[in-house]
Write a protein that holds these residues in place. Structure first.
Motif, PDB file in Angstrom:
ATOM      1  N   UNK A  83      -9.028   1.300   2.348  1.00  0.00           N
ATOM      2  CA  UNK A  83      -8.351   2.596   2.859  1.00  0.00           C
ATOM      3  C   UNK A  83      -9.341   3.554   3.230  1.00  0.00           C
ATOM      4  N   UNK A 161      -1.978  -0.635   9.220  1.00  0.00           N
ATOM      5  CA  UNK A 161      -0.968  -0.002   8.091  1.00  0.00           C
ATOM      6  C   UNK A 161      -0.496  -1.233   6.885  1.00  0.00           C
ATOM      7  N   UNK A 162      -0.352  -2.147   7.855  1.00  0.00           N
ATOM      8  CA  UNK A 162       0.396  -3.172   7.174  1.00  0.00           C
ATOM      9  C   UNK A 162       0.294  -4.149   5.193  1.00  0.00           C
ATOM     10  N   UNK A 165      -0.464  -1.845   2.701  1.00  0.00           N
ATOM     11  CA  UNK A 165       0.649  -1.752   1.873  1.00  0.00           C
ATOM     12  C   UNK A 165       1.057  -2.728   0.983  1.00  0.00           C
ATOM     13  N   UNK A 168      -1.261  -2.600  -1.713  1.00  0.00           N
ATOM     14  CA  UNK A 168      -1.080  -1.958  -2.286  1.00  0.00           C
ATOM     15  C   UNK A 168       0.350  -2.907  -3.459  1.00  0.00           C
ATOM     16  N   UNK A 169       1.172  -3.641  -2.839  1.00  0.00           N
ATOM     17  CA  UNK A 169       2.076  -3.824  -3.483  1.00  0.00           C
ATOM     18  C   UNK A 169       1.385  -5.284  -4.391  1.00  0.00           C
ATOM     19  N   UNK A 172      -0.054  -3.359  -6.789  1.00  0.00           N
ATOM     20  CA  UNK A 172       1.188  -2.515  -8.240  1.00  0.00           C
ATOM     21  C   UNK A 172       1.520  -4.343  -9.356  1.00  0.00           C
TER      22      UNK A 172
END
Lengths: 189, 416
Positions: A83, A161-162, A165, A168-169, A172
């Protein structure tokens, strides 16, 4: 590698490298000195979240200060670095894009005014402007000149971006599993 | 306190904007004459974000005529600070504290979530999309089935939410750089990209499932196709080729087709006609809007006709205004409406064609704005008139030309 102060302390400028450290297309950037801002914002010590600031004057992007937790895992560190890297890369691109747009626009207006035989500033000291139809030539020209640059940027942006994300997944998911395990252990006790 | 204050009540001009925003609330206007951004196109963003409707205007505040050393009053200090900032002479210390206040913690608050998700899903645009789908449903020559209608509307709405969320997910840095879109939730960091994608999935999957299983597979397929067309074709194409406008027009045309297929179960001429009307409408609407956004498009790298092929932009808008007249005339031929429809709709169709012609000829901001605002009321009025002129089933039965051979079986609602 150059270092720049934005928005918190010193940051390494992302070079022509993509997120995996492979060589990407080199992009020539001229960063005007205004990019380097003055005193940086420091989030309060007790905060455990990221902080987002007002839009940068040049790039219109909002800087984020990422919170580094004590128990940051390797995966979380990868996410944060991705990021940060993307943020700096975006900042570079848009600051330079907007600056060159402004500069070329001024040059265009000046040259058109000169061709028309008008002064840059009229009697009241106001800057003379061209109307939208006259500017249309400039807009068309600028867009076509930067087309290839935008294609490259788009491709890289979608990839980043992919990736972010997806990371992030993963983070999480790991956190959720950890929490479930902790829950189960506590309930068991 | 960014030195620019927002004004809503200043002028009749603004009031006019507010009237229009009853319908379409994303008008951002600037006081600078050069670049006025107007509302988004039908298929683009329409935000719920009321507090961010901007008139950038610096309100002159008379400076406090007291030396700094004298003041101990906090208010006066603040006033001076404001005056100094607007005067452009803020000291670094003041600028820093002002800026510090603008930093926000990226913590998701549950009470904010509904508003954030509404803006993420472009809830107003979604509502308009559902309206056009309902229009398609209502125009279908079958008895009205309330359950089917509600399921179709809900499914279409969910699909639209999903598509809009993914669109915003893809466009964060570009949205940051355009005035019209810079206050979207992902741009402002109010929600993480992961959450946006999860929200999109949790709307899209149930939405399409609802359409496929609760209505019929054809409608579900159209819904899924439309999501794909919008997110994977239109959104990337905006930056690659001017053909994106035609793709986007198809995206706007599909919802009424979905409404029709939800009611009848088949893709027949009436569905295509309704889709055609929406398709043609997109062009005067969007081309007129994009005329005022050329600077932002050019800087942001968007390939739009208004920037690269301005003549084509205006020609296409005019062409499709005139096409609306033709399509309205075809409606009674296909037995969807009575012949009163083309007659009653002629005045509004002629008016929008006239404005389209003016736009074509004058090619300036005022004609583009007139055309855009006309398109905003033209469509709902056209659909309303169409519905009121709908050929009733009874009339069709008597004449013996009920579509699809449902003679004597008018109670049968849907084909399986």
């Amino acid at each position: 590698m150059e270092t720049v102060a934005w928005p918190y302390g010193v940051l390494e400028l992302a070079s022509s490298r993509d997120l995996h450290g492979n060589d990407a297309d080199p992009v020539t950037i001229t960063i005007p000195a205004r990019v380097f801002k003055g005193p940086a914002f420091r989030p309060p010590a007790h905060s455990r979240h990221d902080w987002i600031g007002p839009p940068d004057r040049l790039s219109n992007l909002r800087p984020v200060i990422f919170h580094v937790p004590q128990d940051e895992s390797a995966l979380e560190r990868r996410l944060r670095e991705a990021r940060q890297d993307t943020q700096a890369w975006n900042q570079q691109f848009w600051a330079q894009q907007n600056a060159s747009f402004q500069q070329e626009k001024e040059e265009f207006i000046y040259s058109r005014l000169k061709a028309k035989g008008l002064a840059v500033r009229d009697e009241t000291g106001q800057k003379a402007t061209l109307n939208a139809e006259e500017m249309a030539d400039f807009y068309k020209d600028f867009l076509s000149k930067n087309f290839r640059k935008h294609m490259r940027y788009n491709r890289d942006w979608y990839k980043r971006n992919f990736t972010i994300t997806f990371l992030m997944g993963q983070v999480a998911l790991v956190r959720a599993l950890r929490w479930l395990r902790w829950k189960k252990k506590n309930v068991g006790d | 306190l960014s030195g620019k204050l927002r004004q809503f009540q200043a002028s009749p001009f603004v009031r006019r904007i507010r009237y229009v925003t009853q319908y379409n609330k994303d008008l951002s206007q600037r006081a600078k004459p050069k670049s006025d951004s107007v509302a988004s196109p039908f298929r683009e963003s329409q935000q719920l974000d009321q507090e961010k409707k901007v008139i950038h205007k610096i309100i002159p505040i008379s400076p406090v005529h007291q030396p700094l050393s004298k003041t101990s009053n906090r208010n006066e200090l603040r006033e001076m600070k404001l005056a100094a900032e607007i005067g452009g002479s803020a000291t670094p210390l003041r600028a820093e504290s002002k800026e510090e206040r603008q930093w926000k913690e990226m913590k998701l608050r549950l009470d904010d979530l509904p508003g954030i998700l509404a803006r993420l899903s472009k809830i107003k645009l979604t509502a308009l999309v559902v309206c056009t789908a309902s229009a398609g449903f209502a125009m279908a020559p079958v008895p009205f089935d309330l359950t089917c209608f509600l399921l179709a509307s809900l499914g279409t709405g969910l699909a639209s939410c999903a598509a809009n969320s993914i669109n915003q997910f893809f466009e964060v840095p570009f949205d940051s750089n355009m005035n019209r879109t810079k206050n979207r939730p992902l741009v402002r960091g109010q929600i993480s990209p992961l959450l946006a994608v999860c929200f999109a999935a949790s709307c899209g999957v149930p939405g399409i499932a609802l359409l496929t299983l609760g209505v019929n597979p054809l409608t579900g397929a159209l819904g899924a196709f439309n999501i794909f067309l919008y997110t994977c074709c239109y959104t990337p194409m905006k930056r690659m080729s001017i053909a994106n406008t035609w793709v986007g027009a198809v995206v706007g045309a599909i919802p009424p087709v979905m409404g029709w297929t939800a009611a009848t179960g088949s893709l027949d001429a009436g569905a295509l006609l309704l889709g055609g009307i929406l398709y043609s409408w997109q062009f005067p609407h969007f081309n007129a809007l994009s005329w005022g956004l050329r600077e932002d498009y050019s800087r942001g790298g968007y390939c739009m006709m208004s920037v690269t092929h301005p003549g084509l932009c205006r020609r296409v808008a005019l062409r499709h205004c005139v096409a609306l007249i033709g399509l309205s005339t075809v409606a009674p031929v296909l037995d969807i409406t009575t012949w009163t429809f083309p007659i009653i709709s002629l005045p509004i169709n002629l008016y929008i064609s006239y404005l389209g012609f003016r736009f074509y000829r004058d090619a300036d901001r005022s004609s583009s704005r007139k055309l855009f605002f006309c398109s905003l009321w033209h469509l709902p009025m056209l659909l309303l008139v169409m519905f009121s002129c709908k050929k009733s089933l009874l009339e069709k039965e008597e004449k013996g030309d009920l579509h699809g051979g449902n003679h004597g079986r008018a109670m049968e609602i849907r084909l399986p």
